[in-house]
Design a protein around this motif. Structure first.
Motif, PDB file in Angstrom:
ATOM      1  N   ASP A 204       0.831  -1.167   0.088  1.00 14.72           N
ATOM      2  CA  ASP A 204      -0.035  -0.168   0.108  1.00 14.72           C
ATOM      3  C   ASP A 204       0.848   0.987   0.036  1.00 14.72           C
ATOM      4  OD1 ASP A 204      -2.872   1.205   0.504  1.00 14.72           O
ATOM      5  OD2 ASP A 204      -1.672   2.175   2.326  1.00 14.72           O
ATOM      6  N   THR A 205       0.468   2.288  -0.752  1.00  8.23           N
ATOM      7  CA  THR A 205       1.377   3.519  -1.088  1.00  8.23           C
ATOM      8  C   THR A 205       1.388   4.276   0.348  1.00  8.23           C
ATOM      9  OG1 THR A 205       0.889   3.680  -3.243  1.00  8.23           O
ATOM     10  CG2 THR A 205       1.534   5.636  -2.179  1.00  8.23           C
ATOM     11  N   LEU A 206       0.235   4.411   0.951  1.00  7.43           N
ATOM     12  CA  LEU A 206       0.182   5.042   2.493  1.00  7.43           C
ATOM     13  C   LEU A 206       0.942   4.323   3.595  1.00  7.43           C
ATOM     14  CD1 LEU A 206      -3.484   5.890   2.688  1.00  7.43           C
ATOM     15  CD2 LEU A 206      -1.826   7.522   2.255  1.00  7.43           C
ATOM     16  N   GLU A 207       1.122   3.161   3.284  1.00  4.09           N
ATOM     17  CA  GLU A 207       2.125   2.192   4.425  1.00  4.09           C
ATOM     18  C   GLU A 207       3.239   2.725   4.115  1.00  4.09           C
ATOM     19  OE1 GLU A 207       0.856  -1.615   4.260  1.00  4.09           O
ATOM     20  OE2 GLU A 207      -1.093  -1.320   5.105  1.00  4.09           O
ATOM     21  N   PHE A 208       3.720   2.884   2.701  1.00  5.80           N
ATOM     22  CA  PHE A 208       4.919   3.015   2.142  1.00  5.80           C
ATOM     23  C   PHE A 208       5.514   4.409   2.979  1.00  5.80           C
ATOM     24  CE2 PHE A 208       7.689   5.153  -1.520  1.00  5.80           C
ATOM     25  CZ  PHE A 208       8.864   4.731  -0.831  1.00  5.80           C
ATOM     26  N   HIS A 209       4.392   5.381   2.766  1.00  5.46           N
ATOM     27  CA  HIS A 209       4.410   6.954   3.095  1.00  5.46           C
ATOM     28  C   HIS A 209       4.798   6.747   4.526  1.00  5.46           C
ATOM     29  CE1 HIS A 209       2.646  11.135   3.081  1.00  5.46           C
ATOM     30  NE2 HIS A 209       3.781  11.101   3.695  1.00  5.46           N
TER      31      HIS A 209
END
Length: 468
Positions: A428-433
């Motif tokens: 997930d991109t938000l988790e990467f963030h």
């Protein structure tokens, strides 16, 4: 595009080598993107000096996962389309083990980046991009091709700011239409998908694509989605009812057009032909000018033909050198990491703005950078695999979209300056963030800041102390 990941393993031995790889007339460079079945690399045509992007797929994986039909469809689709607002496919090559799709390389980034960085666009600017999007989609439909996953992330910009539609991995060709004249495959991204696709009762690909275009227009002008809910059922409920409200700053004519596009009933929804005749749409409209070309699809079947003449196969050749240092990034690749020719974006000043990839510069030795990242990632629950100056960080816990996986590579920009790139491979991109925000705390001593940045930080601290 169908993207792909490749895991790396092991450490660096004394006899290891690294270097540039040549495929036919192309020299391969940095990885631009990864996914499940392919990897996209920056490359340079050594005959012409032209920069391209090459999608590399493993034949064995494609066959094992019964992806031959989808890959052929994607390549056929891209070859059929010759339009200034659609990413161009130049040629397809194959080795004994891999497929290489050579495509146009654009340096302006995603249209989504503009919104993420600046917020909503002015109405005139949004209309300009919407006109180009409609031009591209209308042309695709005229060739019997439906995209089915239109969203800002799949809309790229070239160095002149011209819109380029990419990612035909979910596109549908005429032969996929059933006897009832409708498509029956559910696909696309939930927030942008038309209600009739969710209903799973068959849908008109052209009308479904236009709905997605309407959502994109709303996002460009509003800076946020018309339909957004954390619960998928609640989201679908809003989409079925077209339950959305236009912001007050939309002009009356823009509101009227968007409401006609986001009509949940496909039979009464406005058509693309009617959109093109709409007064709001026509303002400043310039029809595209381009030459029609005959397209041959013979090579699409030949890349999976095991009896293919070996003289037609390309061979990967590696120009090897001892791996005493990271791969040196040349000027072309350095510019390719930035937006257009603005190199300031290389030196990430706003650490908080992270999408699917980010990078920072460091004056520390490459070995120290790798070691610091490993030290910071371990306690955060990531398994680390190293291969020369590349790393793969694999999350031990499964998140919203499976395990978060991050690829890292250190490049030498100058003898005393390195660029470090971190890219989300899966998850997930938000988790990467969140991961990057936590990681950057442990890398404060590694990240290089220009003197003016340090002064600005000191000034900001002083200013904030005056306010308290």
């Amino acid at each position: 595009m169908v993207m792909a990941s490749k895991s790396t393993g092991g450490g660096r031995g004394s006899g290891d080598v690294s270097g540039r790889t040549r495929v036919g007339r192309y020299e391969l460079g940095r990885t631009l993107g990864e996914g499940t079945f392919a990897k996209v690399k920056f490359a340079k045509n050594m005959d012409t000096g032209e920069n391209v992007a090459i999608k590399i797929m493993d034949k064995e994986k494609v066959l094992k996962h019964k992806m031959v039909g989808q890959i052929k469809r994607e390549i056929s689709t891209m070859k059929l389309i010759r339009h200034p607002n659609v990413i161009r496919l130049y040629e397809v090559m194959a080795s004994k083990t891999k497929i290489y799709i050579v495509m146009e390389f654009v340096t302006g980034g995603e249209l989504f980046d503009k919104i993420a960085t600046r917020g909503r666009l002015r109405e005139d600017e949004a209309r300009k991009y919407f006109q180009q999007l409609i031009n591209a989609v209308d042309y695709c439909h005229s060739r019997g091709v439906y995209h089915r996953d239109l969203k800002p992330e799949n809309l790229l910009l070239d160095e002149k700011g011209l819109l380029k539609v990419s990612d035909f991995g979910l596109s549908a060709l005429p032969q996929q239409v059933r006897e009832d004249g409708l498509l029956h495959t559910t696909c696309g991204t939930p927030n942008y998908v038309a209600p009739e696709i969710i209903n799973n009762k068959g849908y008109d690909g052209a009308k479904a694509d236009l709905w997605s275009c309407g959502v994109i227009l709303f996002v460009l002008m509003a800076g946020y989605l018309p339909f957004e809910e954390s619960n998928i059922q609640a989201l679908y409920k809003k989409i079925f009812k077209a339950d959305f409200t236009c912001p007050a700053w939309f002009s009356a004519s823009a509101k009227k057009l968007i409401k006609r596009i986001l009509d949940p009933n496909p039979s009464t929804r406005i058509t693309i032909a009617e959109v093109i005749e709409n007064e709001w749409f026509k303002k400043g409209y310039k029809p595209p000018v381009f030459a029609q070309e005959e397209v041959n699809l013979d090579d699409v079947n030949s890349i999976f033909n095991e009896s293919q003449d070996s003289s037609n196969l390309v061979v990967e050749r590696r120009e090897e050198r001892p791996s005493a240092a990271p791969v040196t990034m040349n000027a072309f690749e350095l510019i390719s990491t930035s937006r257009g020719l603005n190199l300031s974006s290389l030196f990430e000043k706003q650490m908080g703005l992270v999408k699917r990839e980010t990078r920072f510069t460091s004056k520390c030795p490459a070995n120290e950078i790798i070691s610091k990242i490993e030290q910071a990632a371990g306690p955060m629950g990531f398994d680390v695999k190293k291969n020369n100056y590349k790393m793969k960080l694999q999350g031990e816990k499964s998140g919203r979209k499976g395990h978060l996986s991050i690829t890292t590579e250190v490049f030498e920009v100058a003898p005393s300056l390195h660029m470090v790139e971190l890219r989300k491979a899966t998850g997930d991109t938000l988790e990467f963030h969140k991961f990057y925000k936590n990681l950057s705390t442990g890398l404060k001593d590694v990240v290089w800041k220009a003197p003016d940045e340090e002064n600005n930080q000191e000034n900001n601290v002083a200013a904030s102390s005056l306010k308290t």
